[in-house]
Scaffold this motif. Structure first.
Motif, PDB file in Angstrom:
ATOM      1  N   ASP A  20     -50.135  27.304 -71.386  1.00  0.00           N
ATOM      2  CA  ASP A  20     -49.328  26.751 -70.292  1.00  0.00           C
ATOM      3  C   ASP A  20     -49.164  25.244 -70.471  1.00  0.00           C
ATOM      4  OD1 ASP A  20     -49.232  29.251 -69.266  1.00  0.00           O
ATOM      5  OD2 ASP A  20     -50.714  28.923 -67.684  1.00  0.00           O
ATOM      6  N   LEU A  21     -50.278  24.645 -70.863  1.00  0.00           N
ATOM      7  CA  LEU A  21     -50.286  23.201 -71.051  1.00  0.00           C
ATOM      8  C   LEU A  21     -49.311  22.778 -72.150  1.00  0.00           C
ATOM      9  CD1 LEU A  21     -51.652  20.634 -70.171  1.00  0.00           C
ATOM     10  CD2 LEU A  21     -53.508  21.124 -71.755  1.00  0.00           C
ATOM     11  N   LYS A  45     -52.412  15.276 -66.750  1.00  0.00           N
ATOM     12  CA  LYS A  45     -51.480  15.883 -67.707  1.00  0.00           C
ATOM     13  C   LYS A  45     -52.109  17.078 -68.408  1.00  0.00           C
ATOM     14  CE  LYS A  45     -48.705  11.923 -69.159  1.00  0.00           C
ATOM     15  NZ  LYS A  45     -48.609  10.980 -70.281  1.00  0.00           N
ATOM     16  N   SER A  46     -53.421  17.004 -68.656  1.00  0.00           N
ATOM     17  CA  SER A  46     -54.055  18.114 -69.378  1.00  0.00           C
ATOM     18  C   SER A  46     -54.634  19.130 -68.407  1.00  0.00           C
ATOM     19  CB  SER A  46     -55.126  17.584 -70.320  1.00  0.00           C
ATOM     20  OG  SER A  46     -56.205  17.097 -69.581  1.00  0.00           O
ATOM     21  N   GLN A 102     -63.562  21.667 -72.535  1.00  0.00           N
ATOM     22  CA  GLN A 102     -63.735  20.680 -73.616  1.00  0.00           C
ATOM     23  C   GLN A 102     -62.445  20.520 -74.410  1.00  0.00           C
ATOM     24  OE1 GLN A 102     -67.085  21.516 -76.141  1.00  0.00           O
ATOM     25  NE2 GLN A 102     -68.574  21.072 -74.545  1.00  0.00           N
ATOM     26  N   GLN A 103     -61.775  21.649 -74.667  1.00  0.00           N
ATOM     27  CA  GLN A 103     -60.549  21.560 -75.448  1.00  0.00           C
ATOM     28  C   GLN A 103     -59.466  20.809 -74.659  1.00  0.00           C
ATOM     29  OE1 GLN A 103     -59.879  21.223 -78.320  1.00  0.00           O
ATOM     30  NE2 GLN A 103     -59.389  23.145 -79.343  1.00  0.00           N
ATOM     31  N   ARG A 104     -59.402  21.051 -73.354  1.00  0.00           N
ATOM     32  CA  ARG A 104     -58.417  20.317 -72.560  1.00  0.00           C
ATOM     33  C   ARG A 104     -58.781  18.832 -72.481  1.00  0.00           C
ATOM     34  NH1 ARG A 104     -58.279  23.100 -67.254  1.00  0.00           N
ATOM     35  NH2 ARG A 104     -59.890  24.443 -68.102  1.00  0.00           N
ATOM     36  N   LEU A 105     -60.106  18.561 -72.494  1.00  0.00           N
ATOM     37  CA  LEU A 105     -60.532  17.164 -72.538  1.00  0.00           C
ATOM     38  C   LEU A 105     -60.063  16.519 -73.848  1.00  0.00           C
ATOM     39  CD1 LEU A 105     -62.186  14.780 -71.397  1.00  0.00           C
ATOM     40  CD2 LEU A 105     -64.155  15.703 -72.597  1.00  0.00           C
ATOM     41  N   PRO A 159     -59.695  34.419 -73.467  1.00  0.00           N
ATOM     42  CA  PRO A 159     -58.276  34.628 -73.113  1.00  0.00           C
ATOM     43  C   PRO A 159     -57.791  33.752 -71.962  1.00  0.00           C
ATOM     44  CG  PRO A 159     -59.367  36.725 -73.430  1.00  0.00           C
ATOM     45  CD  PRO A 159     -60.431  35.685 -73.517  1.00  0.00           C
ATOM     46  N   ILE A 160     -58.617  33.563 -70.945  1.00  0.00           N
ATOM     47  CA  ILE A 160     -58.149  32.771 -69.803  1.00  0.00           C
ATOM     48  C   ILE A 160     -57.968  31.306 -70.203  1.00  0.00           C
ATOM     49  CG2 ILE A 160     -58.757  31.956 -67.486  1.00  0.00           C
ATOM     50  CD1 ILE A 160     -60.109  34.734 -67.126  1.00  0.00           C
ATOM     51  N   SER A 161     -58.935  30.770 -70.939  1.00  0.00           N
ATOM     52  CA  SER A 161     -58.801  29.386 -71.408  1.00  0.00           C
ATOM     53  C   SER A 161     -57.603  29.249 -72.333  1.00  0.00           C
ATOM     54  CB  SER A 161     -60.058  28.943 -72.154  1.00  0.00           C
ATOM     55  OG  SER A 161     -61.188  29.091 -71.342  1.00  0.00           O
TER      56      SER A 161
END
Lengths: 299, 259
Positions: B190-191, B132-133, B155-158, B182-184
């Motif tokens: 998007d998430l 999901k992430s 880490q943030q998506r984790l 910017p890419i992260s």
């Protein structure tokens, strides 16, 4: 380009920086050299013993009776030291870590600000004073409680050493707990953990290397402590596997016997030999604990 | 329409000691949508969203006035279990804050707190949350590796996966991309877009374009005079706020005239 040339003033500043860095460098070197000299001194003085007394019977010998029949068995002293140290650690660690957690995590701010300095001051209590207090309180207590003929036991030594190491262990463990970033606590709380779950699942594991370092430093103090154990462990160099009997530690042996040896004699040299071992052991303990302390800084 | 409201605040105010920092906020936050909170630094945006999972409880002397209802229940009533509330209202922080444990351990931390799970269930939770992430493909072979070795964006998506693992209904995000490249940032945005299908998301952001990109509703908070509490100046559909705001102050702020 003319302006970029070194002015007189900037030359002087460079020179000053050079002098200061040299001064600091020399100070650092001196402390290392002194440490090296101490080691050399111990080695030099124990050479006589190692060269004339068989190493194997020193390391495995079960009798320490230097004056009567010149037996230098290390085992009873080692067992004595380990017994007292082990007992002290068993008593000190749960208590100290508990207090550190209380001060670091649970205590309200004012309580913590009062408690921490008090505990740190306790670390400065001279060991002979603690030994004396132990002699007057713990020794009679042990004697009566266990109904012994004599209260000067390994257990008494362990208790007083536990007291001595607690301030160190508490203070450094608390530093480690304090160094755990708040964002980890917040993350845990926001996931629905309560205060206690956050403490024992996140804070303590994160601080564990620092807590281990604190325990090691406490152990260093325990192993190296002389005066208090000399006063209250009974000083009997026999191998006993009971906490309720008198023992004698490595440190107490050196302190008690050094005065009565012939300078340069075998006994004299033997005391240096056990001193050398003690030095290496405490050095190793402090060295490893330092490694752990560094690890928590990299969080 | 009424059934669509997830969170309702009425006369909401917030005090640090005797200082009122937020006042009179009335907001209806819609289910399965993203609501952005914008406003100049220090106007209490973070304080405001930390109200919804009661993270402000940790601050000594903090006090809440008015009502905040989630699914019609006032969360500041005495009989509210904060643990249950935080299970329902997850939070992603400004700086990624993974635990110094393995990736796997990070994700199962929440579920393990709340119920007894078998190994099978936990494995499943880890996989689903990471998928999901949008992190699964990057970490599926190193679940037992340390979370600290991931990049900031990972880490943030984790951290988002860790929140999803608890199965919340609302996700609070406090400038979740402010420390990322910017890419992260793009991936986080998007998430957020995907997550809003199933979750109610409230995001605080300094980045106006970000608010415009990710949210359906936008709220603008502003402290007009120093010493006064911040107020809700305008709350409306995001396209309206950014194209045709009804309040002059909102227009000034989003066109960059102050803040």
């Amino acid at each position: 380009m003319e302006k970029l040339k070194k002015s007189k003033k900037s030359k002087f500043r460079t020179f000053k920086a050079f002098l200061i860095s040299r001064f600091i460098f020399i100070n650092g070197i001196i402390s290392i050299v002194v440490l090296g000299l101490i080691l050399a001194f111990l080695v030099y003085n124990s050479i006589k013993f190692f060269s004339s007394y068989p190493f194997f019977s020193f390391i495995t010998g079960t009798r320490w009776s230097p004056t009567v029949n010149e037996k230098f068995g290390f085992v009873p002293l080692m067992v004595g030291s380990l017994e007292v140290a082990f007992g002290a650690i068993i008593i000190a660690v749960p208590f100290s870590v508990g207090v550190a957690i209380y001060i670091g995590e649970l205590a309200p701010r004012p309580v913590r600000e009062i408690l921490k300095p008090i505990i740190e001051v306790l670390a400065t209590l001279p060991s002979v004073v603690l030994g004396f207090i132990g002699l007057k309180t713990i020794v009679p207590f042990i004697k009566n409680f266990f109904n012994l003929s004599i209260g000067l036991t390994a257990l008494s030594g362990s208790i007083i050493l536990a007291f001595m190491s607690m301030p160190t262990i508490i203070s450094i463990s608390e530093d480690a707990i304090n160094a755990v970033p708040n964002r980890l606590r917040n993350a845990s709380l926001a996931l629905g953990a309560n205060k206690w779950e956050t403490t024992y699942k996140i804070v303590v594991p994160t601080a564990s290397s620092g807590i281990l370092a604190a325990i090691m430093l406490g152990l260093g103090r325990i192993i190296g402590e002389t005066m208090a154990v000399l006063m209250i462990t009974g000083n009997s160099p026999r191998i006993v596997f009971s906490w309720l009997q008198p023992v004698r530690t490595i440190t107490a042996t050196i302190a008690a016997e050094m005065g009565e040896t012939v300078q340069g004699g075998l006994h004299y040299s033997a005391l240096f030999a056990i001193g050398l071992i003690l030095f290496l052991v405490t050095f190793l303990i402090n060295f490893t604990s330092d490694r752990f302390v560094n690890r928590i800084r990299n969080l | 329409m009424k059934n669509n409201i997830k969170i309702q605040t009425r006369n909401y105010g917030f005090y640090y000691g005797n200082t009122k920092v937020l006042a009179d906020i009335d907001m209806d936050i819609l289910k399965n949508s993203t609501t952005a909170i914008i406003g100049p630094s220090g106007c209490g945006k973070s304080t405001f969203i930390r109200t919804f999972n009661r993270m402000n409880d940790l601050i000594v002397n903090a006090k809440v006035a008015g009502e905040i209802k989630i699914d019609g229940i006032d969360i500041y009533k005495d009989n509210i279990d904060v643990v249950d509330l935080r299970k329902k209202v997850g939070m992603v922080f400004q700086r990624p804050n993974p635990f110094p444990k393995t990736i796997y351990e990070n994700i199962v931390y929440g579920p393990r707190l709340h119920k007894r799970c078998t190994k099978q269930q936990l494995d499943n939770i880890v996989e689903v949350s990471l998928k999901k992430s949008a992190l699964w493909d990057e970490v599926k072979n190193k679940l037992r590796g340390s979370a600290m070795e991931l990049s900031g964006g990972q880490q943030q998506r984790l951290c988002i996966a860790r929140v999803l693992a608890v199965d919340p209904e609302i996700i609070l995000m406090d400038e979740p991309a402010s420390s990322l490249d910017p890419i992260s940032t793009q991936r986080i945005e998007d998430l957020i877009d995907e997550l809003k299908e199933n979750y109610t998301i409230i995001i605080v952001t300094h980045n106006m374009q970000q608010a415009a990109r990710v949210s359906q509703k936008t709220a603008f908070l502003l402290t007009e005079n120093i010493g006064e509490p911040a107020k809700l100046i305008e709350y409306d559909n995001t396209d309206k706020i950014f194209t045709n705001p009804s309040d002059k102050r909102t227009e000034n702020y989003i066109t960059g005239r102050f803040g």
